[in-house]
Design a protein around this motif. Structure first.
Motif, PDB file in Angstrom:
ATOM      1  N   LEU A   5     -10.909   5.713 -11.077  1.00 34.15           N
ATOM      2  CA  LEU A   5     -10.482   4.713  -9.994  1.00 34.15           C
ATOM      3  C   LEU A   5      -9.536   3.352 -10.685  1.00 34.15           C
ATOM      4  N   LYS A   6      -9.913   3.283 -12.099  1.00 38.36           N
ATOM      5  CA  LYS A   6      -8.974   2.262 -12.811  1.00 38.36           C
ATOM      6  C   LYS A   6      -7.496   2.619 -12.924  1.00 38.36           C
ATOM      7  N   ASP A   7      -7.414   4.070 -13.222  1.00 36.01           N
ATOM      8  CA  ASP A   7      -6.028   4.645 -13.275  1.00 36.01           C
ATOM      9  C   ASP A   7      -5.244   4.183 -11.543  1.00 36.01           C
ATOM     10  N   LYS A   8      -6.056   4.487 -10.621  1.00 33.35           N
ATOM     11  CA  LYS A   8      -5.356   4.551  -9.307  1.00 33.35           C
ATOM     12  C   LYS A   8      -5.016   3.036  -8.811  1.00 33.35           C
ATOM     13  N   LEU A   9      -6.012   2.114  -9.306  1.00 39.39           N
ATOM     14  CA  LEU A   9      -5.515   0.653  -9.163  1.00 39.39           C
ATOM     15  C   LEU A   9      -4.428   0.236 -10.028  1.00 39.39           C
ATOM     16  N   SER A  10      -4.461   0.711 -11.070  1.00 34.55           N
ATOM     17  CA  SER A  10      -3.222   0.568 -12.096  1.00 34.55           C
ATOM     18  C   SER A  10      -1.944   0.864 -11.391  1.00 34.55           C
ATOM     19  N   SER A  11      -2.028   2.080 -10.693  1.00 33.06           N
ATOM     20  CA  SER A  11      -0.932   2.488 -10.190  1.00 33.06           C
ATOM     21  C   SER A  11      -0.218   1.916  -8.986  1.00 33.06           C
ATOM     22  N   ARG A  13      -0.680  -1.410  -8.772  1.00 29.13           N
ATOM     23  CA  ARG A  13      -0.012  -2.562  -9.213  1.00 29.13           C
ATOM     24  C   ARG A  13       1.388  -2.137  -9.536  1.00 29.13           C
ATOM     25  N   GLU A  14       1.471  -0.997 -10.141  1.00 27.85           N
ATOM     26  CA  GLU A  14       2.975  -0.766 -10.835  1.00 27.85           C
ATOM     27  C   GLU A  14       3.844  -0.484  -9.403  1.00 27.85           C
ATOM     28  N   ASP A  15       3.250   0.279  -8.325  1.00 21.46           N
ATOM     29  CA  ASP A  15       4.156   0.558  -7.252  1.00 21.46           C
ATOM     30  C   ASP A  15       4.654  -0.890  -6.509  1.00 21.46           C
ATOM     31  N   VAL A  16       3.774  -1.861  -6.359  1.00 19.64           N
ATOM     32  CA  VAL A  16       4.105  -2.942  -5.924  1.00 19.64           C
ATOM     33  C   VAL A  16       5.208  -3.757  -6.492  1.00 19.64           C
ATOM     34  N   GLU A  17       5.167  -3.896  -7.970  1.00 18.05           N
ATOM     35  CA  GLU A  17       5.911  -4.216  -8.698  1.00 18.05           C
ATOM     36  C   GLU A  17       7.434  -3.499  -8.436  1.00 18.05           C
ATOM     37  N   GLU A  18       7.453  -2.184  -8.525  1.00 17.20           N
ATOM     38  CA  GLU A  18       8.676  -1.436  -8.341  1.00 17.20           C
ATOM     39  C   GLU A  18       9.380  -1.953  -7.095  1.00 17.20           C
ATOM     40  N   ILE A  91       7.309 -11.899  -0.715  1.00 15.68           N
ATOM     41  CA  ILE A  91       6.795 -10.180  -0.629  1.00 15.68           C
ATOM     42  C   ILE A  91       6.372  -9.949   0.920  1.00 15.68           C
ATOM     43  N   GLU A  92       7.375  -8.933   1.502  1.00 16.26           N
ATOM     44  CA  GLU A  92       7.213  -8.751   2.725  1.00 16.26           C
ATOM     45  C   GLU A  92       6.411  -7.484   3.304  1.00 16.26           C
ATOM     46  N   GLU A  93       6.299  -7.164   4.233  1.00 16.80           N
ATOM     47  CA  GLU A  93       5.456  -6.044   4.759  1.00 16.80           C
ATOM     48  C   GLU A  93       5.867  -4.872   4.286  1.00 16.80           C
ATOM     49  N   GLU A  94       7.420  -4.520   4.141  1.00  9.87           N
ATOM     50  CA  GLU A  94       8.054  -3.479   3.823  1.00  9.87           C
ATOM     51  C   GLU A  94       7.554  -3.127   2.143  1.00  9.87           C
ATOM     52  N   ASP A  95       7.353  -4.258   1.589  1.00 14.37           N
ATOM     53  CA  ASP A  95       6.958  -4.191   0.196  1.00 14.37           C
ATOM     54  C   ASP A  95       5.912  -3.559  -0.189  1.00 14.37           C
ATOM     55  N   LEU A  96       4.963  -3.693   0.699  1.00 12.67           N
ATOM     56  CA  LEU A  96       3.664  -3.433   0.548  1.00 12.67           C
ATOM     57  C   LEU A  96       3.270  -1.899   1.340  1.00 12.67           C
ATOM     58  N   GLU A  97       4.348  -1.583   2.213  1.00 14.42           N
ATOM     59  CA  GLU A  97       3.703  -0.438   3.301  1.00 14.42           C
ATOM     60  C   GLU A  97       3.167   0.538   2.380  1.00 14.42           C
ATOM     61  N   GLU A  98       4.305   1.314   1.706  1.00 13.51           N
ATOM     62  CA  GLU A  98       3.719   2.468   0.976  1.00 13.51           C
ATOM     63  C   GLU A  98       2.832   2.291  -0.139  1.00 13.51           C
ATOM     64  N   PRO A  99       2.943   1.160  -1.127  1.00 14.33           N
ATOM     65  CA  PRO A  99       1.836   1.066  -2.059  1.00 14.33           C
ATOM     66  C   PRO A  99       0.628   0.982  -1.490  1.00 14.33           C
ATOM     67  N   GLU A 141       0.827  -9.685 -11.753  1.00 11.41           N
ATOM     68  CA  GLU A 141      -0.404 -10.738 -11.791  1.00 11.41           C
ATOM     69  C   GLU A 141      -0.964 -11.022 -10.613  1.00 11.41           C
ATOM     70  N   LEU A 142       0.105 -11.014  -9.642  1.00 12.87           N
ATOM     71  CA  LEU A 142      -0.190 -11.396  -8.082  1.00 12.87           C
ATOM     72  C   LEU A 142      -0.794 -10.280  -7.547  1.00 12.87           C
ATOM     73  N   VAL A 143      -0.610  -8.990  -7.866  1.00 11.62           N
ATOM     74  CA  VAL A 143      -1.296  -8.028  -7.186  1.00 11.62           C
ATOM     75  C   VAL A 143      -2.697  -7.973  -7.763  1.00 11.62           C
ATOM     76  N   GLU A 144      -2.697  -8.279  -9.109  1.00  8.67           N
ATOM     77  CA  GLU A 144      -4.215  -8.068  -9.958  1.00  8.67           C
ATOM     78  C   GLU A 144      -4.991  -9.192  -9.081  1.00  8.67           C
ATOM     79  N   ARG A 145      -4.622 -10.465  -8.886  1.00 13.32           N
ATOM     80  CA  ARG A 145      -5.526 -11.329  -8.246  1.00 13.32           C
ATOM     81  C   ARG A 145      -5.804 -11.033  -6.940  1.00 13.32           C
ATOM     82  N   ALA A 146      -4.763 -10.580  -6.055  1.00 13.09           N
ATOM     83  CA  ALA A 146      -5.213  -9.959  -4.821  1.00 13.09           C
ATOM     84  C   ALA A 146      -6.252  -8.981  -4.569  1.00 13.09           C
TER      85      ALA A 146
END
Length: 369
Positions: A5-11, A13-18, A91-99, A141-146
């Protein structure tokens, strides 16, 4: 523990950053275009003739306010450009949809219960959507807080200070353990007896599992190793009577806590559930704890819910947490039942019982420890 689960949560975070970082160059270009558009078209001609435009400089400001008012529900290209020009990104909906879709699949694959996964996604979306961040603060960092807030929201449901409750309770405190067969219930009782001993509390074991052959011998072995008194009756005896005798022994000998075992059962076992009801009537235990394996994942979550509905529990203990890579049960049980996880079994030794700390678990899942 819970490495998958740690690995998946990290992924996630990386997806939203990208997703957000990929838009930054476009924002920069949009900002340049917006600035150019804001300049008077006659500027070149004015410079050539040396004339000065005496028109009041209010049109640009009015345009900005109109754009802000018209697009308050969703950031416009102009707002995004302006945000980027001032060192911020929206950050908009389209940024979050796929992640978010990937995160949902990751949670479900990790045996997180559906309603729990939906709650986590909803909290993350509400926290991040429309959020702007400074460029000096990473999107990660923003994703991590959320994620931190969303996970804590579901994991910390119903938490109370177990040691404080033991300290404040009138003695003897009676705790009854229930659950299905083979999940480590009897061993958990022995571990909790040792945990209490380490904190200065005496305990007596009472074997209310009079249904299973060999149950007396199993708990007697633990009692001998720990040098604890064991109250037991012959196989087939009345479980309520055994635990009642344990309470009477504790009162007579100034023992602090009675730890009562019960037969492993399914919530559909009417005769065994009737035994629990009789124990409640005769003994009136201070706490009933549900025990299951963390590695059972979704099955453990379902059983916890069913047991709580059939015979209300006060909390749960998850065994074999050290062998669980998914973390689904640890994340879901409290939210589904409304009752907290109190302990995790983390090994074979009597000392391998850890108080469940939601904040520490979330930090661990997010790699913050």
């Amino acid at each position: 523990m819970f490495d998958g689960l740690k690995d998946k949560l990290s992924s996630f975070r990386e997806d939203v950053e990208e997703s957000t970082d990929a838009e930054e160059p476009a924002e920069s270009e949009a900002g340049t275009e917006a600035d150019a558009a804001a300049e008077p078209e006659s500027a070149t001609a004015d410079e050539a003739t040396g004339s000065v435009d005496s028109t009041p400089a209010t049109d640009s400001t009015d345009d900005e306010e109109t754009a802000d008012a018209d697009d308050s529900a969703e950031p416009s290209t102009f707002q995004r450009a302006k945000a980027f020009a001032t060192g911020r990104i929206i950050i908009e909906e389209e940024d979050l949809e796929e992640p978010l879709w990937d995160l949902e699949m990751a949670l479900l694959e990790s045996d997180v219960e559906m309603s729990v996964a939906e709650r986590i996604l909803e909290t993350v979306r509400e926290t991040m959507l429309g959020e702007s961040r400074k460029q000096v603060e990473t999107t990660g960092e923003l994703v991590e807080r959320a994620l931190h807030d969303a996970l804590l929201d579901v994991i910390a449901v119903g938490q109370f200070d177990f040691e404080e409750r033991v300290a404040e309770a009138e003695k003897p405190l009676t705790i009854v353990f229930t659950g299905v067969n083979g999940v480590g219930k009897t061993t958990t009782i022995a571990k909790l007896s040792e945990w209490l001993e380490d904190r200065g509390y005496s305990s007596v074991l009472a074997n209310g599992d009079t249904y299973r052959a060999g149950a007396n011998e199993q708990i007697a072995e633990h009692a001998d190793r720990l040098d604890r008194e064991l109250i037991s009756h012959d196989q087939g005896g009345d479980p309520a009577a055994v635990i009642y005798d344990g309470v009477e022994y504790a009162r007579a000998n100034d023992v602090d806590v009675v730890l009562g075992d019960t037969a492993g059962r399914l919530h559909t076992s009417d005769d065994l559930m009737a035994q629990l009801e009789k124990i409640d009537r005769v003994v009136d235990p201070d706490m009933t704890l549900f025990v299951d394996e963390a590695v059972a994942g979704q099955d453990a979550v379902n059983r916890a819910k069913e047991f709580n509905e059939a015979a209300e529990i006060d909390g749960a203990v998850l065994t074999k947490a050290d062998a669980d890579s998914s973390g689904g049960a640890a994340i879901s049980v409290a939210y589904v039942t409304g009752k907290p996880i109190l302990f995790l079994g983390t090994g074979q030794g009597y000392d391998d019982l850890a108080r469940f700390d939601p904040e520490a678990l979330v930090d661990s899942l997010l790699g913050e420890e």
